[in-house]
Design an enzyme around this catalytic site. Structure first.
Site, mmCIF file in Angstrom:
data_model
loop_
_atom_site.group_PDB
_atom_site.id
_atom_site.type_symbol
_atom_site.label_atom_id
_atom_site.label_comp_id
_atom_site.label_asym_id
_atom_site.label_seq_id
_atom_site.Cartn_x
_atom_site.Cartn_y
_atom_site.Cartn_z
ATOM 1 C CD GLU A 145 35.707 37.673 40.183
ATOM 2 O OE1 GLU A 145 36.137 38.220 38.948
ATOM 3 O OE2 GLU A 145 35.837 37.897 41.182
ATOM 4 C CG HIS A 164 32.219 40.044 40.434
ATOM 5 N ND1 HIS A 164 33.220 39.897 39.313
ATOM 6 C CD2 HIS A 164 31.975 40.824 40.254
ATOM 7 C CE1 HIS A 164 33.547 40.876 39.389
ATOM 8 N NE2 HIS A 164 32.484 41.774 39.692
#
Length: 204
Positions: A145, A164
């Site tokens: 990420e 997220h």
């Protein structure tokens, strides 16, 4: 959902029969990996929509909500139409959903990961999706990420992504800031109380 939205965007409104078969939730089994606060709250809110609910958490068997059956992980995966992950990422849980366990998932099943990206072996998931076991995945978290541009996991047509933000709402963000401020203030005045996450580290 992405496939249905694409039909509408491309002017193919009446071609919805081309979508993956859709079953009523009342005939599906929801399987949860992790029975912490979030997992239990999810069961409380949506468990009743499913025909059956299963859970696996070796550390929280005593917290099992009424109507939910505790079972071992492989059995849970093999019986779940929707497999939802709610456990922390530890050395024991990294890639807990890998090639062998993905192969246990029923045809037409859905994998949901709103916990930690490292719980799922991404390469194995991409291979499994091509074999339709599971048929689709909804991922709020990824192993890397943010993902690199053009990563296969981003472009796969049967993966629904969110960045997220499964935890996020305007109210939740406000509570987070307030909670952090209270924890800092409590620590500074020497009264951490219930705000201490690791009591053994207090004063270090």
């Amino acid at each position: 959902m992405p496939e249905a939205a694409a039909l509408v965007s491309s002017g193919r409104w009446n071609e919805w029969t081309a979508l993956e078969p859709i079953r009523p939730l009342s005939e599906c089994t929801l399987g949860l990996v992790g029975l912490g606060r979030i997992g239990r709250e999810l069961l409380r809110q949506i468990g009743g929509l499913f025909g059956r609910t299963l859970a696996h958490d070796p550390y929280a068997v005593d917290l099992l909500p009424a109507g939910t059956t505790h079972t071992d992980l492989d059995d849970l995966i093999a019986r779940s139409d929707v497999l939802s992950l709610h456990c922390p990422l530890t050395p024991d849980t990294r890639h807990i959903i890998g090639r062998d366990r993905l192969a246990l998932m029923p045809p037409g099943s859905l994998l949901v990961n709103v916990a930690r990206g490292g719980l799922v072996d991404t390469a194995a998931l991409l291979d499994a999706l091509d074999k339709r076991r599971p048929s689709a995945a909804a991922l709020d978290v990824l192993e890397t990420e943010p993902p690199r541009h053009g990563a296969p996991v981003i472009d796969h047509p049967r993966i629904l992504h969110t960045p997220h933000v499964a935890w996020y709402s305007t109210e939740a963000a406000g509570r987070l800031r307030t909670s952090l401020a209270h924890r800092c203030a409590s620590h500074l005045i020497g009264r951490p109380g219930a705000t201490v996450v690791n009591p053994q580290a207090e004063g270090v």
